[in-house]
Motif scaffolding. Structure first.
Motif, PDB file in Angstrom:
ATOM      1  N   LEU A 193      -8.940   6.260  -1.884  1.00 23.02           N
ATOM      2  CA  LEU A 193      -8.719   7.549  -2.136  1.00 23.02           C
ATOM      3  C   LEU A 193      -9.615   8.511  -0.855  1.00 23.02           C
ATOM      4  O   LEU A 193      -9.266   8.748   0.091  1.00 23.02           O
ATOM      5  CB  LEU A 193      -8.255   9.259  -2.873  1.00 23.02           C
ATOM      6  N   SER A 194     -10.684   7.622  -0.713  1.00 17.71           N
ATOM      7  CA  SER A 194     -11.911   8.088   0.089  1.00 17.71           C
ATOM      8  C   SER A 194     -11.820   8.057   1.508  1.00 17.71           C
ATOM      9  O   SER A 194     -12.149   8.422   2.615  1.00 17.71           O
ATOM     10  CB  SER A 194     -12.982   7.627  -0.263  1.00 17.71           C
ATOM     11  N   ALA A 195     -10.615   6.702   0.968  1.00 17.33           N
ATOM     12  CA  ALA A 195     -10.616   6.004   3.076  1.00 17.33           C
ATOM     13  C   ALA A 195      -9.811   6.821   3.771  1.00 17.33           C
ATOM     14  O   ALA A 195     -10.248   6.682   4.708  1.00 17.33           O
ATOM     15  CB  ALA A 195      -9.279   4.965   2.611  1.00 17.33           C
ATOM     16  N   PHE A 196      -9.207   8.184   2.898  1.00 16.24           N
ATOM     17  CA  PHE A 196      -7.924   8.864   3.651  1.00 16.24           C
ATOM     18  C   PHE A 196      -9.514   9.902   4.511  1.00 16.24           C
ATOM     19  O   PHE A 196      -9.096  10.911   5.246  1.00 16.24           O
ATOM     20  CB  PHE A 196      -7.123   9.624   3.227  1.00 16.24           C
ATOM     21  N   ARG A 197     -10.651  10.527   4.205  1.00 12.46           N
ATOM     22  CA  ARG A 197     -11.516  11.349   4.857  1.00 12.46           C
ATOM     23  C   ARG A 197     -11.976  10.548   5.930  1.00 12.46           C
ATOM     24  O   ARG A 197     -12.611  11.031   7.077  1.00 12.46           O
ATOM     25  CB  ARG A 197     -12.271  11.231   4.117  1.00 12.46           C
ATOM     26  N   PRO A 199     -11.619   9.529   9.573  1.00  8.90           N
ATOM     27  CA  PRO A 199     -10.221  10.324  10.627  1.00  8.90           C
ATOM     28  C   PRO A 199      -9.550   9.401  11.533  1.00  8.90           C
ATOM     29  O   PRO A 199      -8.270   8.967  11.736  1.00  8.90           O
ATOM     30  CB  PRO A 199     -10.780  10.701  11.981  1.00  8.90           C
ATOM     31  N   GLN A 200     -10.144   7.543  11.457  1.00  8.01           N
ATOM     32  CA  GLN A 200      -9.575   6.446  12.375  1.00  8.01           C
ATOM     33  C   GLN A 200      -8.339   5.847  11.497  1.00  8.01           C
ATOM     34  O   GLN A 200      -7.902   5.795  12.170  1.00  8.01           O
ATOM     35  CB  GLN A 200     -11.310   5.516  12.013  1.00  8.01           C
ATOM     36  N   VAL A 201      -8.649   6.049   9.902  1.00 14.01           N
ATOM     37  CA  VAL A 201      -7.875   5.249   9.173  1.00 14.01           C
ATOM     38  C   VAL A 201      -6.101   6.373   9.991  1.00 14.01           C
ATOM     39  O   VAL A 201      -5.706   6.021   9.966  1.00 14.01           O
ATOM     40  CB  VAL A 201      -7.879   5.215   7.742  1.00 14.01           C
ATOM     41  N   LEU A 202      -6.331   7.522   8.954  1.00 10.46           N
ATOM     42  CA  LEU A 202      -5.659   8.846   9.371  1.00 10.46           C
ATOM     43  C   LEU A 202      -4.726   8.342  11.595  1.00 10.46           C
ATOM     44  O   LEU A 202      -3.410   8.396  10.953  1.00 10.46           O
ATOM     45  CB  LEU A 202      -6.405  10.110   9.783  1.00 10.46           C
ATOM     46  N   LEU A 203      -5.714   8.108  12.551  1.00  8.39           N
ATOM     47  CA  LEU A 203      -5.034   7.959  13.567  1.00  8.39           C
ATOM     48  C   LEU A 203      -4.513   6.203  13.798  1.00  8.39           C
ATOM     49  O   LEU A 203      -3.483   6.568  13.959  1.00  8.39           O
ATOM     50  CB  LEU A 203      -6.352   8.407  14.739  1.00  8.39           C
ATOM     51  N   ALA A 204      -4.827   5.268  13.079  1.00 12.72           N
ATOM     52  CA  ALA A 204      -4.009   4.521  12.941  1.00 12.72           C
ATOM     53  C   ALA A 204      -2.915   4.501  12.312  1.00 12.72           C
ATOM     54  O   ALA A 204      -1.893   4.006  12.585  1.00 12.72           O
ATOM     55  CB  ALA A 204      -4.827   3.594  12.452  1.00 12.72           C
ATOM     56  N   MET A 205      -2.588   5.273  11.423  1.00 15.08           N
ATOM     57  CA  MET A 205      -1.413   5.954  10.827  1.00 15.08           C
ATOM     58  C   MET A 205      -0.633   6.978  11.315  1.00 15.08           C
ATOM     59  O   MET A 205       0.887   6.139  10.606  1.00 15.08           O
ATOM     60  CB  MET A 205      -0.891   6.420   9.225  1.00 15.08           C
ATOM     61  N   ARG A 312      -6.360  -2.610  11.718  1.00 11.19           N
ATOM     62  CA  ARG A 312      -6.684  -1.580  12.093  1.00 11.19           C
ATOM     63  C   ARG A 312      -7.405  -0.686  11.426  1.00 11.19           C
ATOM     64  O   ARG A 312      -8.224  -0.488  10.971  1.00 11.19           O
ATOM     65  CB  ARG A 312      -5.686  -0.727  13.385  1.00 11.19           C
ATOM     66  N   VAL A 313      -5.997  -0.725  10.369  1.00 14.79           N
ATOM     67  CA  VAL A 313      -6.340   0.628   8.909  1.00 14.79           C
ATOM     68  C   VAL A 313      -7.270  -0.481   7.549  1.00 14.79           C
ATOM     69  O   VAL A 313      -8.164   0.583   6.973  1.00 14.79           O
ATOM     70  CB  VAL A 313      -4.565   0.193   8.632  1.00 14.79           C
ATOM     71  N   GLY A 319     -14.551  -0.570   2.022  1.00 12.31           N
ATOM     72  CA  GLY A 319     -14.450  -1.378   1.144  1.00 12.31           C
ATOM     73  C   GLY A 319     -13.472  -0.740   0.316  1.00 12.31           C
ATOM     74  O   GLY A 319     -12.746  -1.139  -1.313  1.00 12.31           O
ATOM     75  N   ALA A 320     -12.409   0.674   0.097  1.00 17.62           N
ATOM     76  CA  ALA A 320     -10.574   0.615   0.174  1.00 17.62           C
ATOM     77  C   ALA A 320      -9.877   0.370   0.544  1.00 17.62           C
ATOM     78  O   ALA A 320      -9.319   1.875   1.092  1.00 17.62           O
ATOM     79  CB  ALA A 320     -11.150   2.034  -0.950  1.00 17.62           C
ATOM     80  N   PRO A 321      -8.978  -1.007   0.726  1.00 19.22           N
ATOM     81  CA  PRO A 321      -7.991  -0.820   1.940  1.00 19.22           C
ATOM     82  C   PRO A 321      -7.214  -0.944   1.253  1.00 19.22           C
ATOM     83  O   PRO A 321      -5.856  -1.353   2.001  1.00 19.22           O
ATOM     84  CB  PRO A 321      -8.351  -2.231   2.800  1.00 19.22           C
ATOM     85  N   THR A 322      -6.497  -0.599  -0.342  1.00 20.98           N
ATOM     86  CA  THR A 322      -5.413  -1.178  -0.853  1.00 20.98           C
ATOM     87  C   THR A 322      -4.159  -0.084  -0.410  1.00 20.98           C
ATOM     88  O   THR A 322      -3.301  -0.095  -0.124  1.00 20.98           O
ATOM     89  CB  THR A 322      -5.848  -1.415  -2.190  1.00 20.98           C
ATOM     90  N   LEU A 323      -5.053   0.756  -1.256  1.00 21.09           N
ATOM     91  CA  LEU A 323      -4.178   2.094  -0.059  1.00 21.09           C
ATOM     92  C   LEU A 323      -3.414   2.243   0.391  1.00 21.09           C
ATOM     93  O   LEU A 323      -2.633   2.653   1.442  1.00 21.09           O
ATOM     94  CB  LEU A 323      -5.266   3.676  -1.626  1.00 21.09           C
ATOM     95  N   ALA A 324      -4.819   2.144   1.588  1.00 24.77           N
ATOM     96  CA  ALA A 324      -4.086   2.883   2.882  1.00 24.77           C
ATOM     97  C   ALA A 324      -3.081   1.436   3.644  1.00 24.77           C
ATOM     98  O   ALA A 324      -2.861   2.186   4.402  1.00 24.77           O
ATOM     99  CB  ALA A 324      -5.546   3.199   3.632  1.00 24.77           C
ATOM    100  N   SER A 325      -4.435   0.485   3.100  1.00 24.02           N
ATOM    101  CA  SER A 325      -2.171  -0.089   3.654  1.00 24.02           C
ATOM    102  C   SER A 325      -1.298  -0.235   3.234  1.00 24.02           C
ATOM    103  O   SER A 325      -0.137  -0.713   3.986  1.00 24.02           O
ATOM    104  CB  SER A 325      -2.936  -2.013   2.743  1.00 24.02           C
ATOM    105  N   ALA A 326      -1.015  -0.214   1.861  1.00 25.46           N
ATOM    106  CA  ALA A 326       0.665   0.279   1.842  1.00 25.46           C
ATOM    107  C   ALA A 326       0.490   1.570   1.940  1.00 25.46           C
ATOM    108  O   ALA A 326       2.211   1.727   2.068  1.00 25.46           O
ATOM    109  CB  ALA A 326       0.629   0.246  -0.045  1.00 25.46           C
TER     110      ALA A 326
END
Length: 410
Positions: A193-197, A199-205, A312-313, A319-326
């Motif tokens: 869940l920390s990946a969603f903190r 902003p770049q992850v959120l922007l990519a999504m 990008r995501v 180090g926590a790509p699995t949930l973000a990728s899904a």
């Protein structure tokens, strides 16, 4: 490329076929269950919502097991859902089968993306992801038209039974070819869940929702656009969709080839090109040849964004790509649903069957602006660990990839 990617591609082929083949079989299914076409359309909506909800849910549950085992469980769920759809005696059970199958969709592509990226060297990650997604693009060229033909000739239940069999092949392929990949040390829900903190992850999504949404704003209404505006016959729509699938296949190859070399410039080019082509579609839709060419280009430009956006995501999730990728896979489906709804609104407003193209152009243009914003933020505050990703430090990147759930991609 490792042979294990073939197993992932087979699974992707089955998932892509079951997602899109339903659109060509709705009249037969509606007649068999004695429901209206709009009611049968819930089989499409229910699947999309199942992807959006299932991606984070099953990925979170999957943090307790190895990625290989989770991929096998997901393919088993996919097989179960399609078998239920094939034998369902009522529309309600048919819808349940669709939702069960859809739950595996987002997690399979999300976890599969991480696995594919870990199977290759750092400089080949996007290409590995693209190889897996080749199964999805080929499904639109071969699986969907063939499944539609079989469903219309023999019965739609046969189509779903065949798709279930494809799922079994994919399951066996994962079991045989994908190497054992233990759950990464320290992989926890809080870490994912920390990946969603970031902003770049959120922007990519957000780019995923808007960019691919632009594609579906137009393609959702391709049938009335091509028959009522371009002048094609109803039967020609199937082959126009095959042409769209060919474009997706080519775009996926382009995205996989160049995302590892110049990810952000590739996004600028594809999102900008997509916005322009969709805007021009309002004009080219009045000519058969130009309309067909535009359908090809929309597929190519739209799917060329998939490998770079997924990578990008993964890059930004560190180090926590699995949930973000899904979740990003769910974002594609969220964009599809949003764009289809907006396209329907402008048609209902009396703006004509080409008006969804303007919606698509606006969405793609908005995604392009987000890409520029993301790059600007990155220039101001370089992401931690960027040095490890530089071409001059391949060994450091490789070591990091082994130590964490994957400093990777889409």
């Amino acid at each position: 490329m490792p042979l294990a990617l073939l197993a992932l591609a087979i699974g992707a082929f089955g998932i892509g076929t079951t997602e899109f083949v339903i659109m060509g079989l709705l009249p037969q299914i509606a007649a068999d269950y004695d429901v209206t076409i709009p009611t049968a359309g819930l089989l499409v909506t229910g699947y999309a919502l199942g992807v959006v909800l299932g991606a984070p849910l099953l990925t979170v549950l999957g943090t307790k097991v190895s990625r290989k085992r989770m991929l096998m469980l997901l393919m088993g769920l996919f097989v179960l859902g399609n078998l239920l759809s094939a034998v369902a005696p009522s529309f309600g059970l048919m819808l349940t089968g669709r939702i069960v199958a859809s739950l595996a969709h987002g997690s399979f592509f999300g976890i599969g993306s991480v696995v594919a990226a870990e199977l290759v060297a750092p400089e080949k990650k996007a290409g590995a992801i693209a190889t897996m997604f080749t199964g999805l693009t080929v499904a639109n060229i071969v699986g969907v038209p063939l499944g539609t033909f079989i469903g219309q000739a023999v019965g739609w239940r046969t189509t779903f039974a065949i798709v279930a069999a494809l799922g079994v092949i994919g399951l066996l392929g994962v079991a045989k070819l994908v190497p054992a990949m233990p759950r990464a040390e320290g992989a926890r829900l809080r870490g994912e869940l920390s990946a969603f903190r970031n902003p770049q992850v959120l922007l990519a999504m957000a780019m995923t929702v808007l960019g691919f949404g632009g594609v579906f704003a137009a393609i959702t209404y391709i049938a009335p656009m091509m028959t009522e505006v371009a002048g094609y016959s109803d039967g020609a729509v199937t082959w126009l969709l095959v042409l769209f699938g060919v474009g997706m296949f080519l775009g996926n190859l382009i995205g996989g080839r160049f995302a590892d070399r110049a990810l952000m410039p590739l996004l600028y080019a594809t999102l900008g090109g997509l916005a322009v082509v969709l805007a021009l579609f309002t004009v080219t839709a009045h000519n058969k040849v130009l309309a067909a060419l535009t359908v090809l280009l929309v597929g190519a430009l739209g799917f060329a964004t998939v490998p770079p956006l997924q990578k990008r995501v993964l890059d930004q999730a560190h180090g926590a790509p699995t949930l973000a990728s899904a979740v990003n896979i769910g974002a594609f489906n969220l964009g599809n649903a949003l764009a289809a709804w907006l396209g329907g609104l402008v048609i209902s407003a009396g703006l004509g069957f080409t008006s969804p193209n303007w919606v698509g152009a606006a969405l793609a243009g908005a995604a392009l602006l987000l890409a520029f914003w993301s790059a600007a933020l990155e220039r101001r505050a370089p992401a931690k660990g960027v040095a490890d990703a530089e071409p001059g430090a391949p060994r450091a990147a490789a070591v990091t990839a082994q130590a964490a759930p994957a400093p990777v991609h889409h």
